[in-house]
Design an enzyme around this catalytic site. Structure first.
Site, PDB file in Angstrom:
ATOM      1  N   CYS A  41     -10.634   9.179  -4.238  1.00  0.00           N
ATOM      2  CA  CYS A  41     -11.280  10.452  -4.575  1.00  0.00           C
ATOM      3  C   CYS A  41     -12.250  10.916  -3.498  1.00  0.00           C
ATOM      4  O   CYS A  41     -12.770  10.112  -2.733  1.00  0.00           O
ATOM      5  CB  CYS A  41     -12.052  10.301  -5.877  1.00  0.00           C
ATOM      6  SG  CYS A  41     -11.058   9.646  -7.201  1.00  0.00           S
TER       7      CYS A  41
ATOM      8  N   ARG B 205      -7.542  11.141   2.274  1.00  0.00           N
ATOM      9  CA  ARG B 205      -7.924   9.957   1.492  1.00  0.00           C
ATOM     10  C   ARG B 205      -6.890   9.626   0.418  1.00  0.00           C
ATOM     11  O   ARG B 205      -6.908   8.534  -0.139  1.00  0.00           O
ATOM     12  CB  ARG B 205      -9.289  10.190   0.837  1.00  0.00           C
ATOM     13  CG  ARG B 205     -10.380  10.481   1.844  1.00  0.00           C
ATOM     14  CD  ARG B 205     -11.685  10.743   1.163  1.00  0.00           C
ATOM     15  NE  ARG B 205     -12.194   9.567   0.484  1.00  0.00           N
ATOM     16  CZ  ARG B 205     -12.922   8.625   1.070  1.00  0.00           C
ATOM     17  NH1 ARG B 205     -13.231   8.738   2.335  1.00  0.00           N
ATOM     18  NH2 ARG B 205     -13.348   7.584   0.398  1.00  0.00           N
TER      19      ARG B 205
ATOM     20  N   TRP C  39      -7.876  10.768  -7.322  1.00  0.00           N
ATOM     21  CA  TRP C  39      -6.794   9.782  -7.243  1.00  0.00           C
ATOM     22  C   TRP C  39      -6.876   9.007  -8.556  1.00  0.00           C
ATOM     23  O   TRP C  39      -7.840   8.282  -8.796  1.00  0.00           O
ATOM     24  CB  TRP C  39      -7.012   8.873  -6.046  1.00  0.00           C
ATOM     25  CG  TRP C  39      -5.851   7.992  -5.709  1.00  0.00           C
ATOM     26  CD1 TRP C  39      -4.785   8.298  -4.921  1.00  0.00           C
ATOM     27  CD2 TRP C  39      -5.653   6.628  -6.109  1.00  0.00           C
ATOM     28  NE1 TRP C  39      -3.941   7.216  -4.818  1.00  0.00           N
ATOM     29  CE2 TRP C  39      -4.444   6.185  -5.536  1.00  0.00           C
ATOM     30  CE3 TRP C  39      -6.380   5.747  -6.916  1.00  0.00           C
ATOM     31  CZ2 TRP C  39      -3.948   4.895  -5.735  1.00  0.00           C
ATOM     32  CZ3 TRP C  39      -5.884   4.466  -7.106  1.00  0.00           C
ATOM     33  CH2 TRP C  39      -4.674   4.054  -6.522  1.00  0.00           C
TER      34      TRP C  39
ATOM     35  N   ASN D 162     -16.687   9.989  -8.138  1.00  0.00           N
ATOM     36  CA  ASN D 162     -15.856   8.931  -7.527  1.00  0.00           C
ATOM     37  C   ASN D 162     -16.321   7.605  -8.108  1.00  0.00           C
ATOM     38  O   ASN D 162     -17.520   7.397  -8.265  1.00  0.00           O
ATOM     39  CB  ASN D 162     -16.077   8.852  -6.013  1.00  0.00           C
ATOM     40  CG  ASN D 162     -15.580  10.090  -5.274  1.00  0.00           C
ATOM     41  OD1 ASN D 162     -14.952  10.959  -5.865  1.00  0.00           O
ATOM     42  ND2 ASN D 162     -15.884  10.152  -4.000  1.00  0.00           N
ATOM     43  N   GLY D 163     -15.384   6.694  -8.357  1.00  0.00           N
ATOM     44  CA  GLY D 163     -15.771   5.367  -8.858  1.00  0.00           C
ATOM     45  C   GLY D 163     -15.233   5.134 -10.250  1.00  0.00           C
ATOM     46  O   GLY D 163     -14.317   5.842 -10.705  1.00  0.00           O
TER      47      GLY D 163
ATOM     48  N   GLU E 171       2.682  -7.142   9.555  1.00  0.00           N
ATOM     49  CA  GLU E 171       2.122  -5.814   9.759  1.00  0.00           C
ATOM     50  C   GLU E 171       3.230  -4.786  10.019  1.00  0.00           C
ATOM     51  O   GLU E 171       3.196  -3.683   9.482  1.00  0.00           O
ATOM     52  CB  GLU E 171       1.107  -5.850  10.911  1.00  0.00           C
ATOM     53  CG  GLU E 171       0.541  -4.509  11.324  1.00  0.00           C
ATOM     54  CD  GLU E 171      -0.104  -3.707  10.195  1.00  0.00           C
ATOM     55  OE1 GLU E 171      -0.349  -4.250   9.096  1.00  0.00           O
ATOM     56  OE2 GLU E 171      -0.337  -2.501  10.399  1.00  0.00           O
TER      57      GLU E 171
ATOM     58  N   LYS F   7       4.010  -1.440   7.751  1.00  0.00           N
ATOM     59  CA  LYS F   7       4.039  -0.062   8.291  1.00  0.00           C
ATOM     60  C   LYS F   7       5.315   0.648   7.856  1.00  0.00           C
ATOM     61  O   LYS F   7       5.272   1.785   7.420  1.00  0.00           O
ATOM     62  CB  LYS F   7       3.983  -0.079   9.811  1.00  0.00           C
ATOM     63  CG  LYS F   7       2.709  -0.085  10.562  1.00  0.00           C
ATOM     64  CD  LYS F   7       1.611   0.870  10.318  1.00  0.00           C
ATOM     65  CE  LYS F   7       0.813   0.588   9.102  1.00  0.00           C
ATOM     66  NZ  LYS F   7      -0.420  -0.101   9.221  1.00  0.00           N
TER      67      LYS F   7
ATOM     68  N   GLU G 276       5.292   1.283   3.863  1.00  0.00           N
ATOM     69  CA  GLU G 276       4.376   2.229   3.241  1.00  0.00           C
ATOM     70  C   GLU G 276       4.703   3.677   3.554  1.00  0.00           C
ATOM     71  O   GLU G 276       4.450   4.542   2.724  1.00  0.00           O
ATOM     72  CB  GLU G 276       2.917   1.921   3.591  1.00  0.00           C
ATOM     73  CG  GLU G 276       2.553   2.084   5.032  1.00  0.00           C
ATOM     74  CD  GLU G 276       1.093   1.746   5.317  1.00  0.00           C
ATOM     75  OE1 GLU G 276       0.249   1.950   4.451  1.00  0.00           O
ATOM     76  OE2 GLU G 276       0.812   1.276   6.436  1.00  0.00           O
TER      77      GLU G 276
ATOM     78  N   HIS H 192      15.803 -21.681   4.110  1.00  0.00           N
ATOM     79  CA  HIS H 192      15.406 -22.427   2.907  1.00  0.00           C
ATOM     80  C   HIS H 192      15.527 -21.559   1.652  1.00  0.00           C
ATOM     81  O   HIS H 192      14.884 -21.835   0.644  1.00  0.00           O
ATOM     82  CB  HIS H 192      13.985 -22.971   3.084  1.00  0.00           C
ATOM     83  CG  HIS H 192      13.890 -23.952   4.221  1.00  0.00           C
ATOM     84  ND1 HIS H 192      14.378 -25.239   4.135  1.00  0.00           N
ATOM     85  CD2 HIS H 192      13.425 -23.813   5.480  1.00  0.00           C
ATOM     86  CE1 HIS H 192      14.185 -25.853   5.292  1.00  0.00           C
ATOM     87  NE2 HIS H 192      13.610 -25.003   6.124  1.00  0.00           N
TER      88      HIS H 192
ATOM     89  N   LYS I 182      -6.414   6.365   1.168  1.00  0.00           N
ATOM     90  CA  LYS I 182      -6.899   5.857   2.452  1.00  0.00           C
ATOM     91  C   LYS I 182      -7.949   4.772   2.249  1.00  0.00           C
ATOM     92  O   LYS I 182      -7.952   3.768   2.913  1.00  0.00           O
ATOM     93  CB  LYS I 182      -7.480   7.012   3.272  1.00  0.00           C
ATOM     94  CG  LYS I 182      -7.987   6.604   4.645  1.00  0.00           C
ATOM     95  CD  LYS I 182      -6.845   6.143   5.531  1.00  0.00           C
ATOM     96  CE  LYS I 182      -7.305   5.615   6.872  1.00  0.00           C
ATOM     97  NZ  LYS I 182      -6.277   4.820   7.536  1.00  0.00           N
TER      98      LYS I 182
HETATM   99  C1  F6R Z   1      -2.081   0.148   5.670  1.00  0.00           C
HETATM  100  C2  F6R Z   1      -3.490   0.339   5.379  1.00  0.00           C
HETATM  101  C3  F6R Z   1      -4.122  -0.506   4.350  1.00  0.00           C
HETATM  102  C4  F6R Z   1      -5.574  -0.832   4.724  1.00  0.00           C
HETATM  103  C5  F6R Z   1      -6.255  -1.582   3.563  1.00  0.00           C
HETATM  104  C6  F6R Z   1      -7.676  -1.972   3.923  1.00  0.00           C
HETATM  105  O1  F6R Z   1      -1.660   0.931   6.738  1.00  0.00           O
HETATM  106  O2  F6R Z   1      -4.128   1.199   5.954  1.00  0.00           O
HETATM  107  O3  F6R Z   1      -3.390  -1.654   4.106  1.00  0.00           O
HETATM  108  O4  F6R Z   1      -5.580  -1.603   5.883  1.00  0.00           O
HETATM  109  O5  F6R Z   1      -6.278  -0.758   2.429  1.00  0.00           O
HETATM  110  O6  F6R Z   1      -8.449  -0.853   4.205  1.00  0.00           O
HETATM  111  P1  F6R Z   1      -9.815  -0.988   4.967  1.00  0.00           P
HETATM  112  O7  F6R Z   1      -9.507  -1.430   6.364  1.00  0.00           O
HETATM  113  O8  F6R Z   1     -10.425   0.375   4.923  1.00  0.00           O
HETATM  114  O9  F6R Z   1     -10.625  -2.016   4.226  1.00  0.00           O
END
Ligand code: F6R
Length: 607
Positions: free
Chosen positions: A2, A27, A75, A99-100, A480, A484, A487, A503, A602
């Site tokens: 949010c 976000r 959100w 927010n929260g 990683e 990518k 997502e 295995h 985000k």
């Molecule tokens: C994936 C991504 C998330 C963040 C995770 C942690 O591309 O961006 O997996 O890495 O939500 O977020 P932060 O770094 O803000 O704690």
């Protein structure tokens, strides 16, 4: 997740609120709304869906003449995305955006129902709004009403509120959620994210927990929990507005990938001078005493931690554990008095990472935050801070923030190698020089050849499943790379230790299954080649990411992406950029919303 924006000034507030909301879109959100004063009365417009829908509704309602209002991108947590669950919430006397999470919303709701209140939404926010209304009706004054309500409310919140009879004023308060007040030439802003107001001002005040900020056209006043006026220091945001715009790129993600070399140099070079390395604000004497490191982080930051473990263990011979922050509290971690807990986070607001840091503090262990967002909760609460300087990362998929997190971890590894005497001084200085100079150059080279990543992305983008295999540090890179692709392309990907495949999981490989293999480590190259042969024998189509110059049998893979060669230990930077490019082009060509993938936010401020 949010976002909150509020404006009170001399100009029409609604266009400013809408610009602020648009800057908050990154976000992640599912609905949005605004509240404002019109001829002394409180009004609101809210709508499920994107901001253009809200704008059409605002146009239809005809909101033109208001100089004070608040806005929100939601959100969903409590209650599905819908018009009625969107913020603002409240009554004809009080409207809030929040927010929260209000944890004891159920008790508050039953209390208010017993007092005759009726609820329209499924949200926790509506209970907070109506509790404030209950006290406001009783007391007739906003600040005391908020204080009374906060005595009851449990949970985390950042709230901006409007009260009838107090036209032109926004009341704002927070706990465990960011919220700042930002003065500008034509009025005052309240926001949960500085990016939302950078078009208008880069000056801001932090709102401390327990305070209530009151913003109007003439400025911002802060009232302490004892009712005293608090004088505050005006801060200057280091981020500039061009970092929150696409500057000619089609998406923020591709822009941010292109910013990786510059972000690395900005983060690392000020910390390296005359053969010395600084690790955030940690002193050499502090560092000398640490015997073990525990890394806590989520998602991409966790994957940076996995690579950091390899770097610190191999360069400094210091034991490192890496934990998902969301698991840390539930495994009763063994933490010693000479241990260091490193929390990694781009936003510095991730609830699970914050909770893990707080647990470490509770157990009396020293903490270091590697964080990108200045002044964020993690930066405020950690014992020491290592600021990464990626600038604002707008695309939900983390790219440049991952690179600077890796940069920070490598610098920490080199620093510890010096302190512990595991590497000679000239070797440390050679590697440090390569990290700050050669690595950014090789990332630039990778970006110059991005068309090959696009070619491979287009070739495989229609598949349903992919496997990613590697050994050692390359396995961590697979995690990683797979995240990518998952997502933003919505392709199911599985990252696997190449040696583990036989295995069990190898039974999933069939004719045509794409398998991405990563080889940047000389020591595992031969074994990896055998693993590739194993999957090929079961019909896999192999996409190989391999360091240029590394000898591989001809015909080993269907497609090969050669990675520009730098020091072997730093190859995760180069491979990281290449796999990010592949993921980007898959998502782009599949027609997905690259910067705002479905269901994702985000900054994940709930546990
Ligand atoms: C994936 C991504 C998330 C963040 C995770 C942690 O591309 O961006 O997996 O890495 O939500 O977020 P932060 O770094 O803000 O704690």
């Amino acid at each position: 997740m949010c976002g909150i924006i509020g404006f009170s000034g001399t100009e029409n507030a609604v266009p400013k609120l809408m610009q602020g909301l648009s800057a908050l879109e990154y976000r992640g959100y599912d609905s949005a709304g605004v509240a404002y004063f019109e001829n002394g009365s409180l009004r609101f417009v809210k709508e499920k869906g994107r901001l253009d829908k809200l704008q059409s509704k605002i146009n239809a309602v005809g909101v033109f003449d208001t100089t004070c209002g608040i806005g929100h991108t939601r959100w969903a947590t409590h209650g599905a995305p819908s018009d009625v669950n969107s913020h603002p919430h409240g009554t004809e006397n009080v409207l809030i955006v929040h927010n929260g999470i209000i944890e004891n919303y159920a008790q508050i709701k039953s209390f208010l129902i017993s007092k005759g209140y009726v609820f329209k939404s499924d949200t926790d926010t509506e209970t907070a709004a109506k509790l404030i209304d209950y006290h406001f009706t009783e007391i007739g004054e906003p600040i005391e009403a908020v204080r009374k309500a906060l005595n009851t409310i449990e949970g985390s919140y950042a709230v901006a509120a409007l009260f009838s009879g107090h036209e032109g004023k926004i009341f704002a308060f927070r706990k465990d959620n960011p919220l700042i007040a930002a003065p500008s030439l034509d009025g005052s802003f309240i926001t949960s994210d500085i990016s939302a107001v950078l078009k208008f001002t880069n000056k801001y005040y932090e709102i401390s927990e327990g305070e209530i900020a009151v913003a109007d056209k003439d400025g911002i006043t802060f009232v302490s929990s004892e009712g005293n006026i608090v004088q505050k220091e005006l801060q200057t945001a280091l981020w500039s507005v061009d970092k929150t715009e696409k500057c000619g790129f089609e998406h923020f993600m591709i822009k941010e990938i292109h910013e990786e070399p510059e972000a690395l140099v900005r983060t690392l070079s000020p910390l390296v001078y005359e053969g010395n390395i600084a690790v955030g604000d940690l002193k050499d004497d502090d560092l000398r005493q640490f015997e073990k490191i525990h890394i806590v982080a989520c998602g991409t930051a966790y994957h940076a931690g996995l690579i950091g473990k390899v770097a610190i263990e191999s360069l400094a011979r210091l034991n490192v554990n890496v934990y998902y922050a969301s698991e840390f509290r539930y495994i009763n971690p063994i933490l010693g008095e000479n241990d260091l807990v490193i929390a990694i986070s781009q936003s510095g607001e991730t609830a699970d990472t914050l909770a893990a840091l707080r647990l470490a503090k509770l157990k009396g262990v020293r903490t270091l935050a590697i964080v990108n967002n200045e002044g964020s909760a993690l930066a405020r609460e950690a014992y020491s801070v290592f600021y990464t300087k990626a600038g604002p990362e707008i695309s939900v998929a983390s790219t440049k923030a991952y690179h600077v997190q890796l940069g920070a971890l490598y610098l920490i590894a080199l620093k510890f190698a010096g302190i512990k005497g595991t590497l000679a001084a000239d070797e440390i200085s050679r590697l440090t020089h390569a990290l700050v100079n050669d690595v950014p150059d090789k990332i630039r080279e990778t970006l110059d050849h991005k068309s090959h990543c696009e070619y491979v992305a287009k070739k495989y983008m229609n598949v349903k499943n992919m496997f990613f295999i590697g050994r050692g540090v390359d396995r961590a890179q697979c995690e990683e790379a797979a995240l990518k692709v998952k997502e933003i392309s919505y392709i199911h990907c599985e990252a696997y230790a190449a040696g583990e495949l036989k295995h069990g999981t190898i039974s999933l490989i069939e004719d045509g299954t794409p398998v991405v293999a990563i080889i940047t480590s000389m020591t595992t190259a031969d074994k990896m080649i055998s693993n590739i042969e194993e999957v090929k024998a079961r019909g896999a189509r192999v996409i190989l990411f391999v360091t240029e110059g590394l000898s591989i049998p001809s015909g080993i893979a269907n497609d090969i992406i050669y990675l520009s060669k730098t020091e072997e230990i730093f190859m995760p930077f180069i491979c990281g950029t290449s796999t990010q490019l592949m993921a980007y082009y898959m998502s782009l060509n599949l027609g997905h919303d690259v910067d705002k993938p479905r269901n994702l936010a985000k900054s994940v401020t709930v546990e």
